[in-house]
Write a protein that holds these residues in place. Structure first.
Motif, PDB file in Angstrom:
ATOM      1  N   ALA A  77       0.826  -1.209   0.000  1.00 47.98           N
ATOM      2  CA  ALA A  77       0.000   0.000   0.000  1.00 47.98           C
ATOM      3  C   ALA A  77       0.857   1.254   0.000  1.00 47.98           C
ATOM      4  CB  ALA A  77      -0.928  -0.007   1.214  1.00 47.98           C
ATOM      5  N   VAL A  78       1.973   1.243   0.746  1.00 50.82           N
ATOM      6  CA  VAL A  78       2.880   2.393   0.741  1.00 50.82           C
ATOM      7  C   VAL A  78       3.413   2.621  -0.670  1.00 50.82           C
ATOM      8  CG1 VAL A  78       5.111   3.251   1.545  1.00 50.82           C
ATOM      9  CG2 VAL A  78       3.544   2.174   3.167  1.00 50.82           C
ATOM     10  N   ALA A  79       3.809   1.545  -1.334  1.00 54.01           N
ATOM     11  CA  ALA A  79       4.337   1.665  -2.694  1.00 54.01           C
ATOM     12  C   ALA A  79       3.286   2.205  -3.655  1.00 54.01           C
ATOM     13  CB  ALA A  79       4.848   0.306  -3.175  1.00 54.01           C
ATOM     14  N   ALA A  80       2.020   1.824  -3.439  1.00 52.71           N
ATOM     15  CA  ALA A  80       0.966   2.190  -4.380  1.00 52.71           C
ATOM     16  C   ALA A  80       0.390   3.580  -4.119  1.00 52.71           C
ATOM     17  CB  ALA A  80      -0.153   1.149  -4.331  1.00 52.71           C
ATOM     18  N   PHE A  81       0.149   3.917  -2.841  1.00 47.98           N
ATOM     19  CA  PHE A  81      -0.613   5.129  -2.540  1.00 47.98           C
ATOM     20  C   PHE A  81       0.056   6.070  -1.532  1.00 47.98           C
ATOM     21  CE2 PHE A  81      -3.770   1.754  -3.524  1.00 47.98           C
ATOM     22  CZ  PHE A  81      -4.259   2.286  -4.706  1.00 47.98           C
ATOM     23  N   GLY A  82       1.246   5.729  -1.043  1.00 45.93           N
ATOM     24  CA  GLY A  82       1.909   6.571  -0.057  1.00 45.93           C
ATOM     25  C   GLY A  82       1.625   6.099   1.360  1.00 45.93           C
ATOM     26  N   TRP A  83       2.469   6.553   2.305  1.00 47.17           N
ATOM     27  CA  TRP A  83       2.350   6.033   3.671  1.00 47.17           C
ATOM     28  C   TRP A  83       1.111   6.550   4.392  1.00 47.17           C
ATOM     29  CZ3 TRP A  83       2.142   9.011   8.074  1.00 47.17           C
ATOM     30  CH2 TRP A  83       2.524  10.338   7.973  1.00 47.17           C
ATOM     31  N   GLY A  84       0.673   7.761   4.083  1.00 46.99           N
ATOM     32  CA  GLY A  84      -0.476   8.334   4.781  1.00 46.99           C
ATOM     33  C   GLY A  84      -1.759   7.580   4.508  1.00 46.99           C
ATOM     34  N   SER A  85      -1.981   7.212   3.249  1.00 45.24           N
ATOM     35  CA  SER A  85      -3.189   6.473   2.895  1.00 45.24           C
ATOM     36  C   SER A  85      -3.235   5.144   3.631  1.00 45.24           C
ATOM     37  CB  SER A  85      -3.217   6.229   1.382  1.00 45.24           C
ATOM     38  OG  SER A  85      -3.058   7.439   0.672  1.00 45.24           O
TER      39      SER A  85
END
Length: 547
Positions: A77-85
């Motif tokens: 998910a971090v790779a796809a949408f960033g750590w905040g998402s």
């Protein structure tokens, strides 16, 4: 943002949620009564039904639901949408959906003689719901055994340093179980001795890596056969002999690892260099619904309800211990998911500076996968505490849990097969035959690698199982005239989200630039099943409105 601030906020939030939201569910929904015998006591058979110390049971439950799931999803998910998402979904989903799902599915099973959630579905909804649920569950469990066996075999092949601790924990756990349960060794003393033995095994593995003298696929075949044989035999042993003590000891390894990771983050306090948000779409698809499918463990996972109602409910000694085991373990998984986000977004580089390319998040993710990325990031964050040993410890910490999930899942499959098919095929009620029923197809899918054909659909089917579990709990609450808002609305959200994900995936597999018709047809089948699930949800919603 500073990583130390993020992990501190997460831990405070989870502690507050346990006291507040977990306490609300316990008081308004469950109302535990320790005067009533739990199935672990009333049906104690010394094999599957056996009361456990609450901390031992917490260890079993957490070890079984965690595995590598809280690492794989958040890293992707971090790779796809960033750590905040990823963090927003983890923090909210864990408290209001995942932990609710885990705690209540466990307790509904306890209130129904320790039967699995699919079997409870027949009593509170109907036969169609039960059959639908059971089919989903059997497919899910077979896939999990195949994939975890495959991943574990490849890990033993590529990382010989983990061989000794992986298999050495088995006799240590069996001796621990015998001394604690049969010789009344005090639990704290047994725990200290077992942990000293396990850390010794980790050190020996580091010093004396073990490789088998086979080339090519021969090495994988050796480890895969050994692992599947272990899972088969372990699944029929009494829970006090191996399952409870091994998972309890493994749980301490992860808790210690989390503690070291937390202290390491406070000491090194690296800034998060990954972007907070990368956009509403990525190669994985649109942020809704795909983020909520990618991050399952660490927010909500249907597999957890199978563990809670499959093995944990048969070992819960008192109803009042359910919140700690069910709700608490899920929150701890949220802490692990948070640490996973920090290790790759602060421990590694989104864009590596010159000379630090070996710590590039995307380079490691692309070449070695998310577990290695977690290990590398964990190693950098804990370097002041563990030195160069950090990466290996991080990987070993996760590897221990793959073993716990493997044989627990085979045991769960045996339970479901006995409940669903056992009345017509009594031979499946035999422990060994029932376990073989799950192990044989899982062995084929894992050994041949054909699990890859349908594994991409696992995320959506897993979340559909979660929605079904929430519906079963909601139907139970309707029957006992308790409020349904804590489970019905999360169930509806998960149904709609999963339905949207299946449509997106199905369309891409059938009409995208690289069609995969097997996955496209599988998506279509799951869409039909999701519509049926939605129909069941509508009926339950109408019943809840009549209260």
């Amino acid at each position: 943002m500073n990583s130390a601030f993020l992990i501190t906020i997460a831990i405070v939030w989870y502690y507050f949620a346990y006291k507040w939201y977990g306490g609300t569910l316990e008081k308004k929904i469950i109302s535990p009564n320790d005067e009533i015998e739990t199935p672990a006591i009333s049906k104690n058979d010394g094999v599957d039904f056996y009361p456990a110390n609450k901390m031992v049971l917490f260890g079993h439950h957490f070890s079984s639901i965690a595995g590598a799931g809280p690492i794989l999803g958040p890293v992707a998910a971090v790779a796809a949408f960033g750590w905040g998402s990823a963090m927003i979904w983890i923090l909210i989903g864990t408290v209001f959906i995942g932990a609710v799902h885990d705690y209540l599915s466990l307790m509904v099973s306890v209130r129904h003689d320790g039967n699995s959630v699919p079997e409870v579905a027949q009593k509170v909804i109907g036969t169609r719901a039960r059959n639908l649920f059971s089919i989903f569950v059997l497919i899910t469990l077979i896939l999990v055994v195949a994939v975890f066996g495959f991943v574990a075999a490849n890990t033993l092949k590529s990382t010989p340093q983990v061989v000794i601790p992986t298999f050495g924990i088995i006799p240590v756990a069996m001796l621990f179980g015998y001394m604690v349960y049969k010789k009344n060794l005090p639990l704290p003393i047994g725990t200290i001795i077992a942990l000293l033995c396990l850390f010794t095994l980790i050190y020996l593995g580091f010093k004396f890596p073990i490789s088998v003298p086979f080339e090519g696929k021969g090495s994988f075949t050796f480890w895969f056969i050994l692992l599947m044989g272990y899972g088969l035999l372990a699944s029929v042993l009494p829970v006090w002999m191996l399952l409870q003590p091994r998972d309890y000891i493994s749980n301490w390894i992860l808790i210690i690892g989390l503690g070291i990771g937390f202290i390491g983050t406070l000491v090194t306090h690296p800034n998060i260099n990954a972007p907070f948000f990368t956009g509403f779409s990525s190669k994985s698809g649109p942020i809704w619904p795909m983020l909520f499918i990618i991050v399952a463990c660490g927010a909500i996972s249907g597999f957890h309800s199978l563990v809670g109602s499959g093995t944990t409910s048969k070992q819960l000694a008192k109803e009042s211990q359910g919140k700690l085991v069910g709700y608490g373990a899920m929150l701890l998984e949220g802490v692990l998911a948070t640490l996973a986000v920090i290790t790759v977004s602060a421990g590694l580089f989104w864009i590596a500076p010159s000379g630090m390319e070996q710590f590039s998040f995307f380079n490691i993710l692309g070449s070695d996968g998310p577990i290695k990325a977690f290990g590398m990031g964990y190693g950098r964050i804990t370097q002041p505490l563990l030195g160069t040993f950090g990466m290996l410890f991080g990987i070993t910490m996760l590897k221990t849990f793959v073993m716990t999930t493997l044989d627990t899942t085979i045991r769960l499959g045996r339970f479901v097969a006995a409940e669903l098919i056992g009345p017509k095929m009594p031979v499946l009620k035999n422990r060994f035959i029932g376990s073989l029923f799950i192990t044989i197809p899982a062995f084929y899918l894992g050994y041949t690698g054909t699990y890859n054909i349908i594994w991409p659909m696992f995320g959506a089917s897993n979340q559909l199982v979660a929605a079904l579990a929430l519906l079963v709990v909601t139907a139970y609450l309707v029957g006992v005239k308790k409020t349904t808002k804590y489970t019905l609305y999360p169930a509806i959200f998960m149904i709609i989200t999963t339905f949207a994900a299946l449509i997106y995936q199905g369309y891409n597999h059938l009409f995208g630039p690289n069609p995969n018709y097997i996955l496209g047809i599988t998506s279509a089948i799951l869409i039909v099943l999701a519509i049926i699930v939605a129909g069941e949800a509508k009926k339950i919603l109408m019943l809840s409105k009549k209260q």
